[in-house]
Design a protein around this motif. Structure first.
Motif, PDB file in Angstrom:
ATOM      1  N   UNK A 133       0.844  -1.395  -0.017  1.00  0.00           N
ATOM      2  CA  UNK A 133      -0.046  -0.103   0.203  1.00  0.00           C
ATOM      3  C   UNK A 133       1.016   1.128  -0.142  1.00  0.00           C
ATOM      4  N   UNK A 134       0.536   2.193  -0.768  1.00  0.00           N
ATOM      5  CA  UNK A 134       1.377   3.525  -0.733  1.00  0.00           C
ATOM      6  C   UNK A 134       0.655   4.464  -0.109  1.00  0.00           C
ATOM      7  N   UNK A 135       0.801   4.772   1.310  1.00  0.00           N
ATOM      8  CA  UNK A 135      -0.021   5.365   2.111  1.00  0.00           C
ATOM      9  C   UNK A 135       0.261   6.944   1.751  1.00  0.00           C
ATOM     10  N   UNK A 136       1.376   7.252   1.298  1.00  0.00           N
ATOM     11  CA  UNK A 136       1.578   8.806   0.919  1.00  0.00           C
ATOM     12  C   UNK A 136       2.828   8.565  -0.262  1.00  0.00           C
ATOM     13  N   UNK A 137       3.344   9.697  -0.735  1.00  0.00           N
ATOM     14  CA  UNK A 137       4.421   9.750  -1.782  1.00  0.00           C
ATOM     15  C   UNK A 137       5.556   9.103  -1.611  1.00  0.00           C
ATOM     16  N   UNK A 138       5.931   9.007  -0.195  1.00  0.00           N
ATOM     17  CA  UNK A 138       7.312   8.658   0.429  1.00  0.00           C
ATOM     18  C   UNK A 138       7.288   7.319   1.117  1.00  0.00           C
ATOM     19  N   UNK A 139       6.251   6.643   1.408  1.00  0.00           N
ATOM     20  CA  UNK A 139       6.242   5.644   2.520  1.00  0.00           C
ATOM     21  C   UNK A 139       5.495   4.481   1.976  1.00  0.00           C
ATOM     22  N   UNK A 140       6.167   3.655   1.184  1.00  0.00           N
ATOM     23  CA  UNK A 140       5.664   2.067   0.999  1.00  0.00           C
ATOM     24  C   UNK A 140       5.109   1.394   2.313  1.00  0.00           C
ATOM     25  N   UNK A 141       4.056   0.712   2.262  1.00  0.00           N
ATOM     26  CA  UNK A 141       3.585  -0.002   3.654  1.00  0.00           C
ATOM     27  C   UNK A 141       3.452  -1.458   3.206  1.00  0.00           C
ATOM     28  N   UNK A 142       3.874  -2.480   3.851  1.00  0.00           N
ATOM     29  CA  UNK A 142       3.351  -3.860   3.687  1.00  0.00           C
ATOM     30  C   UNK A 142       2.272  -4.128   4.725  1.00  0.00           C
ATOM     31  N   UNK A 143       1.217  -4.675   4.030  1.00  0.00           N
ATOM     32  CA  UNK A 143       0.030  -5.097   4.805  1.00  0.00           C
ATOM     33  C   UNK A 143      -0.277  -6.643   4.667  1.00  0.00           C
ATOM     34  N   UNK A 144      -0.112  -7.324   5.934  1.00  0.00           N
ATOM     35  CA  UNK A 144      -0.375  -8.922   5.998  1.00  0.00           C
ATOM     36  C   UNK A 144      -1.661  -9.173   6.689  1.00  0.00           C
ATOM     37  N   UNK A 145      -2.792  -9.305   5.954  1.00  0.00           N
ATOM     38  CA  UNK A 145      -3.855  -9.401   7.020  1.00  0.00           C
ATOM     39  C   UNK A 145      -3.925 -10.983   7.039  1.00  0.00           C
ATOM     40  N   UNK A 146      -4.798 -11.393   8.119  1.00  0.00           N
ATOM     41  CA  UNK A 146      -4.962 -12.559   8.787  1.00  0.00           C
ATOM     42  C   UNK A 146      -3.494 -13.201   8.728  1.00  0.00           C
ATOM     43  N   UNK A 147      -2.372 -12.621   9.444  1.00  0.00           N
ATOM     44  CA  UNK A 147      -1.390 -13.298   9.353  1.00  0.00           C
ATOM     45  C   UNK A 147      -1.150 -14.721   9.828  1.00  0.00           C
TER      46      UNK A 147
END
Length: 371
Positions: A133-147
């Protein structure tokens, strides 16, 4: 383990001049919601009133376990996170209350190449992938649902954890992770159950306490913003807090006025400004300025008569505030209050006490109610 103080929305003018999660989602069955009069919601009160005490549910709590921090809100939605060793990143585990909830792992860092399309979480040589997920222009975020249980065990018991994009890697501490996750197990009644993060057992998931429903607030009906005064009445301008705002801020004459009811006005007065935080006080009065009262806004900490980076929206009947602990806004406190016809009642609060580059929408929840 130690308790961690919560940052306040309201700050003194001197602090302003000097300073100048994703909240967990409800995905489990809930018990019956309390009525507006029974809800365990901290509420704001006008002068002469006291904020209503919390009488049901849980108190929000934040604890530190060496280098990891754990937070649970009033309905026991919880999150725990650890920082990157250089402070420019994090890994966070979110877990809602209730037997059907599954952990959600979020991870992000600023130390990766711009435009990185893939971020890997590596623990002891094993990669764990998820949705980017690209939450803003500089900070990519990894999202792992139901880990998976394997991933949670690795966070709790692993020796080395890194975030990587291509050849760039950032190390994230695991020191204290197991204790933080164990505290969430205990707080949510998961110890010894098949749903526990750390201390699993044979106890069935159905034995885990059901999620509490969020306190319910009855918002006042919206009202047309008509017949608003063009001048601030003397009774409002002469309140001590309004006079102090005028002394502290040369823009205090740029006040705003909104209509809350047929004979109730809300005055919004600038009180101080810094590099990135701007404070306001709010006053309610009758149309002629009589019965002028300074509004106290309740939080999970102390009530405050000044809000930072705040505004009132007459369409939703809410006041929002976003107090930044530093200019980029990756730490601090964000909250929302709704007008009930009598006062402003706390609707939501997110708090991040560590500046790690986390987008504010993913900060841990410290209070959650519903309309």
């Amino acid at each position: 383990m130690t308790s961690k103080p919560i940052l306040l929305i309201g700050t003194a003018a001197a602090v302003l001049l000097a300073g100048c999660n994703q909240a967990p989602t409800e995905n489990t069955p809930a018990t019956e919601a309390p009525s507006a009069s029974e809800a365990a919601a901290p509420v704001s009160a006008t002068a002469g009133d006291e904020a209503a005490p919390q009488t049901t549910g849980f108190a929000s709590e934040t604890k530190t376990f060496r280098e990891w921090t754990a937070v649970c809100d009033n309905v026991n939605n919880c999150a725990a996170y650890g920082p990157a060793n250089n402070g420019n990143g994090y890994v966070m585990v979110q877990l809602s209350a209730g037997p059907a909830a599954r952990p959600h792992v979020l991870a992000g860092t600023w130390d990766l190449p711009a435009g990185s399309s893939r971020l890997l979480l590596n623990i002891d040589g094993l990669n764990y992938a998820g949705k980017m997920e690209q939450v803003d222009s500089e900070t990519p975020m990894l999202s792992i649902e139901a880990a998976s249980d394997q991933l949670i065990r690795a966070i709790a018991n692993g020796r080395a954890m890194t975030l990587a994009a291509g050849d760039e890697k950032t190390q994230v501490t695991l020191t204290g992770a197991a204790a933080a996750l164990l505290w969430i197990d205990e707080r949510q009644g998961r110890l010894g159950s098949t749903t526990a993060l750390v201390r699993k057992g044979d106890r069935a998931a159905s034995t885990v306490p059901a999620a509490l429903a969020r306190p319910r607030i009855q918002a006042a009906a919206a009202i047309a913003q008509s017949n608003l005064p063009s001048r601030m009445p003397a009774a409002v301008a002469n309140l001590q807090a309004v006079r102090e705002c005028a002394e502290n801020d040369n823009t205090s004459d740029r006040w705003e006025v909104h209509r809350l009811g047929s004979d109730t006005l809300l005055w919004s007065v600038p009180c101080g400004a810094g590099a990135y935080n701007f404070s306001r006080s709010y006053v309610t009065s009758a149309n002629d300025g009589s019965n002028a009262r300074l509004v106290n806004f309740a939080t999970t900490g102390e009530t405050s008569t000044q809000l930072v980076n705040s505004e009132y929206d007459p369409r939703s009947r809410t006041v929002t505030a976003f107090s930044k602990a530093r200019g980029i806004g990756d730490c601090g406190q964000a909250a929302e209050w709704v007008w009930t016809g009598r006062n402003f009642s706390l609707l939501s609060e997110l708090t991040m006490t560590d500046c790690l580059g986390m987008y504010f929408a993913h900060w841990p929840s410290t209070y959650s109610a519903t309309l």
